[in-house]
Motif scaffolding. Structure first.
Motif, short mmCIF file in Angstrom:
data_model
loop_
_atom_site.label_atom_id
_atom_site.label_comp_id
_atom_site.label_asym_id
_atom_site.label_seq_id
_atom_site.Cartn_x
_atom_site.Cartn_y
_atom_site.Cartn_z
N UNK A 52 0.83 -1.21 0.00
CA UNK A 52 0.00 0.00 0.00
C UNK A 52 0.86 1.26 0.00
N UNK A 53 0.52 2.20 -0.86
CA UNK A 53 1.26 3.46 -0.96
C UNK A 53 0.28 4.62 -0.87
N UNK A 54 0.37 5.40 0.21
CA UNK A 54 -0.57 6.52 0.36
C UNK A 54 -0.39 7.57 -0.75
N UNK A 55 -1.48 8.14 -1.18
CA UNK A 55 -1.40 9.22 -2.15
C UNK A 55 -2.62 10.11 -2.01
N UNK A 69 0.57 24.42 3.41
CA UNK A 69 1.76 24.05 2.65
C UNK A 69 2.89 23.60 3.55
N UNK A 70 3.03 24.22 4.71
CA UNK A 70 4.07 23.81 5.65
C UNK A 70 3.83 22.39 6.15
N UNK A 71 2.59 22.10 6.52
CA UNK A 71 2.27 20.75 6.98
C UNK A 71 2.45 19.74 5.87
N UNK A 72 2.05 20.11 4.67
CA UNK A 72 2.21 19.22 3.53
C UNK A 72 3.68 18.88 3.30
N UNK A 73 4.54 19.90 3.36
CA UNK A 73 5.98 19.68 3.15
C UNK A 73 6.57 18.82 4.27
N UNK A 74 6.13 19.07 5.51
CA UNK A 74 6.65 18.31 6.63
C UNK A 74 6.24 16.84 6.55
N UNK A 75 4.98 16.59 6.17
CA UNK A 75 4.52 15.21 6.02
C UNK A 75 5.26 14.51 4.89
N UNK A 79 7.34 11.14 5.51
CA UNK A 79 6.77 9.88 5.05
C UNK A 79 7.10 9.54 3.60
N UNK A 80 7.45 10.56 2.81
CA UNK A 80 7.68 10.31 1.39
C UNK A 80 6.41 10.08 0.62
#
Length: 344
Positions: A52-55, A69-75, A79-80
């Motif tokens: 399983x690969x989250x997307x 955007x900050x949270x998105x970049x940190x996640x 996690x990649x």
């Protein structure tokens, strides 16, 4: 006989010739087809659920200091994987979005050194586990200590959230197996008799598995009657699809297309064992419109989100029920009429 005759007398057939003639030929064809279907089964389930690969997982942030955007970049750094982050005004809005299954998690900060991460295990156990595992890392990246709250936890008897998937799976398999056994052991019915027994069998099977999972064994807690209706619909749909193919291609081969439709496509794409956002794009798309996926979503709403029931799964099931039944009735009318059919 295993011999042929010519002017000089009987000539034994070679083992290879015996293999491709008479009943051996049919047995060979079935063996080859079953082998191919076994490979397809392993391939389909491995592609859908093996890695399983989250997307594009929808999550929210409630904060005056952390932008989406900050949270998105940190996640992404932690996690990649890719997330779809939206900003919500307050915790109440985040809890409502989780209840509506619009998001899978939310980061809430209050300007101090602590933050809360809301998750919903009932929406997707695998995604909730991913968010839990990465929450401390995300907290460190923003300089806060994170507390995790599960606003929709799974039942103690179903910590992996698989019971509802097993319910849908049972309804699917018993649906077409019951149709097969009925046609084999009760041939000679009119179309009214066939449809009547299909409906009665679906109602009985749906009731039995709902009672077994709920009140009898206590694996899940849900409103019995609505769950019974959903399961009965799934049983009937699976049987109606098999019945259509039985008329179309004959009883010998009708199981093959039914197996492809339900076992190779509908079940692994249902989102019951792995959340839709973890499935490959093909399976994620198909799961939304296939009957097993609709059944899983309807059961999940009834069991865990009774105040936020979505109409789409019921529309999907209704369309499948009407179309599959109409296709069977039309095909049978064209080929056999509405009377009794001793053997088709």
């Amino acid at each position: 006989m295993d011999e042929t005759s010519d002017a000089t007398g009987p000539t034994p057939r070679s083992p290879m010739r015996r293999l491709v003639t008479g009943p051996n030929k049919s047995a060979l064809v079935v063996s080859l087809l079953v082998s191919v279907f076994a490979a397809l089964f392993v391939t389909s389930y491995s592609l859908a659920m093996g890695n399983p690969k989250p997307h594009d997982i929808p999550v929210a942030v409630v904060s005056d200091t952390i932008a989406p955007k900050q949270l998105d970049s940190a996640i992404d750094a932690a996690t990649g994987t890719t997330f779809d982050v939206v900003r919500l005004p307050d915790q109440a809005a985040a809890e409502t979005a989780l209840e509506q299954q619009q998001i899978y998690g939310a980061l809430i900060t209050g300007g101090g050194s602590t933050a809360t991460v809301l998750v919903s295990s009932a929406s997707g156990a695998s995604i909730a586990t991913l968010i839990r595992s990465e929450a401390p890392v995300l907290g460190s990246s923003f300089g806060v200590t994170v507390t995790i709250t599960d606003v929709n936890p799974l039942r103690p008897n179903d910590p992996s959230g698989l019971v509802l998937f097993y319910l849908a799976l049972a309804a699917t398999i018993i649906g077409f197996v019951g149709a097969i056994q009925t046609r084999v052991n009760a041939s000679g019915m009119t179309i009214r008799g066939e449809l009547g027994w299909d409906a009665g069998r679906a109602a009985l099977v749906g009731l039995v598995i709902a009672l077994t999972t709920g009140p009898v064994l206590g694996f899940e807690t849900f409103p019995l009657v609505p769950v019974w209706i959903v399961l009965a619909m799934q049983v009937f749909i699976a049987g109606a699809v098999y019945n259509f193919f039985r008329v179309l291609v004959g009883g010998k081969w009708a199981l093959m297309p039914t197996w492809i439709l339900f076992i190779l496509i509908s079940n692994p794409s249902s989102g019951g064992a792995v959340a839709p956002q973890l499935l490959p794009p093909f399976y994620e798309f198909m799961g939304r419109w296939m009957p097993t996926g609709a059944t899983v979503r309807a059961l999940r709403d009834l069991a865990y989100f009774p105040g936020a029931v979505h109409p789409e799964p019921y529309i999907v099931l209704g369309v499948w029920l009407v179309v599959a039944t109409a296709a069977f009735v039309i095909a049978r009318r064209v080929r056999f009429g509405f009377g009794r059919v001793a053997k088709d």
